[in-house]
Scaffold this active site. Structure first.
Site, PDB file in Angstrom:
ATOM      1  N   GLY B 148      59.854  51.077  40.204  1.00  0.00           N
ATOM      2  CA  GLY B 148      60.406  49.882  40.482  1.00  0.00           C
ATOM      3  C   GLY B 148      59.681  48.560  39.965  1.00  0.00           C
ATOM      4  N   CYS B 149      60.296  47.529  39.631  1.00  0.00           N
ATOM      5  CA  CYS B 149      59.644  46.444  39.172  1.00  0.00           C
ATOM      6  C   CYS B 149      58.501  45.992  40.051  1.00  0.00           C
ATOM      7  CB  CYS B 149      60.731  45.313  38.966  1.00  0.00           C
ATOM      8  SG  CYS B 149      61.692  44.845  40.358  1.00  0.00           S
ATOM      9  N   TYR B 150      58.633  45.694  41.185  1.00  0.00           N
ATOM     10  CA  TYR B 150      57.501  45.331  41.883  1.00  0.00           C
ATOM     11  C   TYR B 150      56.647  46.321  42.010  1.00  0.00           C
ATOM     12  CZ  TYR B 150      59.657  41.356  44.535  1.00  0.00           C
ATOM     13  OH  TYR B 150      60.184  39.990  44.997  1.00  0.00           O
ATOM     14  N   ALA B 151      57.023  47.649  42.080  1.00  0.00           N
ATOM     15  CA  ALA B 151      55.730  48.713  42.026  1.00  0.00           C
ATOM     16  C   ALA B 151      55.043  48.917  40.942  1.00  0.00           C
ATOM     17  CB  ALA B 151      56.883  49.953  42.471  1.00  0.00           C
ATOM     18  N   GLU B 311      54.271  40.482  34.995  1.00  0.00           N
ATOM     19  CA  GLU B 311      55.068  41.282  34.021  1.00  0.00           C
ATOM     20  C   GLU B 311      56.439  40.534  34.304  1.00  0.00           C
ATOM     21  OE1 GLU B 311      55.632  45.082  36.193  1.00  0.00           O
ATOM     22  OE2 GLU B 311      57.434  44.071  37.228  1.00  0.00           O
TER      23      GLU B 311
END
Lengths: 345, 345, 345, 345
Positions: B148-151, B311
């Site tokens: 995942g993006c946050y992950a 990011e």
């Protein structure tokens, strides 16, 4: 490898030029000048360039510009006109982003720019760098005047109309809309986020400096030479970073297949994309690219033609067109280094 | 050339993947599926891709996915889990953007995703696609679960801390901020411009689905295995299109040179950039690129360490990392097709 | 009618104060000073005030401030400290928006503001203008130091926790997010639309000036006096015009009904709204209003309490709180002139 | 107190109307209907209204609308036309925000709205609610058709030109730009933040529904009756929440003092502000207010007149004008409840 120098690399057209040159393949950037930032690593000033440039900014006086094959001036008006002569004499070619060499008429130039021009003798040599008009002259040029951002979009939208005789050339309207980066990286209150965001306004309605540039260029077109071009141009500030959309209104005076005229005119142009009739181009479709996309409309089949043109003001409206001009001047494929795909969303 | 299929190409991670693949050089995209848009030219749906894709969307049923070397699922949760088995059996490798194979624990997965998992037998085979942790396993994987993006941002900011013993692992805080594209291309009122613009809010404070993913991945790190990781994660919605910034707060329990720890940990990582101590990374510095930039701070030399990580949620947080994983899976240079420079401003 | 003077009316807190005063009902604005804009009609400078102010800006030297009942300083740090004494002697009351009188400790003040203070003898008289703490002292004050914008939101979120003993006071975290107007109407490159839009970053992580203000104020609370308050405060810049959201993380050390504690603490406060547990406040809900809305969360019923607080940085964080203080100082109803409803969307 | 009912209170014009009515002073809102949200507290749905409304949404069927003095329809097209008759018969007056009663010509209406009209017999009774044209008729009206947002700005910019004979009425150009809230609170992909932000486009170039409304209204002006009005209208979507700017281009056919004509025309209008010649109005100057500000330009003293008009699409373009109409219908001062000052920045 073409040795490139960049004069004035700290503004928005400068950083965009550096982005494009880093991925170009046939150039080596040997000097980037800035009086204010001399000694500072370019990648410290623009962290988006980390890993791509090891150079520091050089003081303009000390910069090895004379050894460059090509020097870009990404500077405010008034810089290139003082230095171009020296660089040309040293054998460099010059692409100037500013307005210093965009007009042929000195009186008009000095009226609009309100200073005495330092090198008026170069006016006749300088080539106006819109490849869609002047490709062959650009190939041979030593000094290219890169067009203004609005001037590029408006001319590309008007060219096929001005080269033919189907609309009233004396009463053209260009309603321009630009993102805020078009005003440059200047610390001015009007450009603050808290002023420009969630807001919309017209500006420079009395007269924008791209107006004489557009009119002179269109008036001097081969085949259109001597024609009177009457243009009302009203620019507006859009709360977005990049992008220009020009909405053109032209009165139709004789019937024609305008879609076909535009498609024919731009059939071989790598960076002008005539969209299917009735398309609604968005500025983000060309964000970060050298494309200008154009769409035609004729509301209610009436006598007003509407032309919509979008471009990225920092690419086709500045740094990308400059690279396109360099490619032409040095005999490279015209599209070299300019094949980016828009970042969407 | 690697034959690539893209399942679900109409969302934001889909169009970003297509942008990256178009410039990759070693891949040929042979099918892009969409039930809703079957028959529509991809470049008509995403005009930013005009000139780069001639394909039309194919109905998933008819798409020649089995002949692909690599199939990307840029789909919502629940699609890949039904189709991965068949594709693996046909000899394709699969990179799944969704959460279907991100966890190893089925009970946890079904608790968070509230459906029964269709292929739990693949849990053990699926490799969690964070190359900075699992590079060697990814090289050999047939099925990669793209994080995942946050992950991604939170783990890259925490990894060097979790792999060492200088902060309180049981009380980590990650304050996340994401641009709106992170929510996907869904017609929901909350995501409307008129709702999300000129506004700021936290969401999913009760529990965001990336929370179990982060905790499970960090807990199962080699060397950290079995450790208790306590994490409070609060995501916020930023009125911007792309970008994630994670602000990490960790209580220091024993002295260490954290800057050196981070620099050493990521010295050879092509896509993690540890900035000089005290830097203030901005999301736009990595917009459109596969970079994650990290900076460390220790306010007033106290006992709280602050880690900032940025990011692009659609690149390193999704499509770029997927291409990085594909490069690893097919023995290509890891950075192939991922060397874009951020578009700034 | 209370005769009001405004010193420094050309910034964002100035125009916001003028907006509020125009609709107040019990005040007459008799002078608005600006050195740079002296002679210019206020409504020409701020066209949003057309029809509401007939005054022109006055040069500070010539302004009839001494005849005013109340003088607001909407000026940068360093102005009020030179002029407050004179105005107090002339019988005016003073509300200072700047930091000149926010601290009690001169050494701390001079360390953070890096100049010698011009009127340290007024430190003891000045009242810190957070009505939720100092209402009774404000009523009697001649000189009120209006709190900083972050300081207001963070303190209102922390107050009930600091006044009780259920969380670790030594390790509080406040992750702050502010719209760009918080930086003032200053022509700085960092604040340009093309820099701040579509971007997110942290700033002043080394130490923000609101940090000592928050800590000193909370440390000197009655009942909390002498306690050690340890606070990590990291501010971030949000691409929006107005609004602050503070996300507070506190370690729970003993069980309590935090929702009840907050509701009780603020039961009678007209401008602090404790939302139902689990609410997700948005900055736009209070845009243009003097409200601070607060919501509590306890993720996974763990030992970390999350407090979310939103306010409009220019209203409750500046001009609105100043009017609230004026109302208290002059015996008016506290909410007079402050009952605007948020403009949503 | 005027008893007011609001049909369809969950959209943007609905919440704006509720904001205005809450501060009005002479009205009591007794019912707010919504099928989807029936039973939900209005202030839970729109937290910006907390403390101002205690009502819950009522199902339209059960709502006590017949007892209302005034019913506002803040609904999509097609709702008011079915219910107006019943309410008028019950003695209520009706202000309809939709297009149901904006045209007089049924054939034109049905062509543009593509349904059969439910109450064409009310066409003759309905009064087009632009007070600057129809003030006296509005005073006596039972049924007022509140104008469209673009239609208001464009007509106010054109009125003085159409009522006199100095420009070419057959070739008027209106280049419109609107914030995204103008499209309503609808879950559509095109209106998502990630689509509309950092972007600019034209839309509905083939024909926008406000076009026939503008043309019919201007054609039927007293004194201008029977004249041919030729209008090209191209709307554009601006990445901002609120605001419309219309840029009008008119060919001057005989000399006149246009500034004087406009000032005279609007001298007594409380909500039309003719700015000094050459002004550059910004949408934020009127954000949240019922003002329309207009400025005239004549570039290079040529034969093209440029008129700039700004308004808040949700106030003068919708809810504010509706309240203005209600004030007229009920004999209240026209400006009652409409004296807000713009929230700037």
């Amino acid at each position: 490898m073409i040795k490139v120098g960049v004069v004035g690399g700290t503004g928005y057209t400068g950083v965009e030029l550096l982005r494009l040159l880093a991925a170009h393949g046939d150039v080596e950037v040997v000097a980037i000048t800035s009086r204010a930032e001399a000694g500072v690593k370019v990648a410290d000033h623009f962290p988006s360039l980390r890993g791509h440039y090891d150079l520091a900014f050089t003081d303009p006086v000390a910069a090895p510009l004379k050894g460059c094959d090509c020097v870009f001036f990404a500077t405010p008006n008034g810089v290139a006109m003082s230095q171009a002569r020296m660089l040309l004499d040293a054998g460099s070619r010059v692409v100037d982003f500013s307005a210093d060499f965009r007009l042929k008429d000195r009186v008009t130039w000095e009226k609009w720019y309100k200073v005495s021009h330092a090198s008026p003798e170069l006016f006749s040599e300088a080539v106006y760098g819109l490849p869609e008009i002047n490709r062959e002259r650009i190939r041979k040029a030593r000094l290219v005047a890169n067009p203004g951002c609005y001037a590029t979009a408006v001319q590309l939208a008007l060219l096929p109309l001005v080269e033919t005789d189907h609309v009233d050339h004396a009463h053209l309207v260009a309603d321009g809309k630009s993102g805020v980066s078009g005003a440059g990286r200047k610390a001015e209150v009007d450009l603050l986020f808290a002023e420009a965001s969630d807001n919309f306004k017209a500006y420079a309605v009395k007269g924008h400096r791209h107006h004489p540039e557009i009119v002179e260029s269109l008036t001097s077109l081969e085949g259109a030479s001597g024609r009177h071009i009457g243009l009302t141009f009203v620019p507006h500030l859009v709360p977005m970073v990049r992008g220009i959309l020009a909405t053109i209104y032209a009165r139709i005076t004789s019937e024609a297949d305008f879609q076909a005229i535009f498609e024919r005119r731009y059939a071989k142009e790598p960076f002008v994309d005539v969209l299917p009739a009735g398309s609604l181009p968005e500025t983000r479709w060309v964000r970060g690219t050298n494309q200008c996309s154009i769409a035609l409309h004729r509301p209610f089949d009436g006598d007003t033609l509407v032309v919509l043109a979008v471009e990225d003001n920092l690419v086709k409206g500045a740094a990308g067109q400059a690279v396109q001009n360099m490619n032409l001047m040095f005999g490279l494929p015209e599209v070299r280094g300019l094949e980016q795909i828009a970042v969407v969303p």
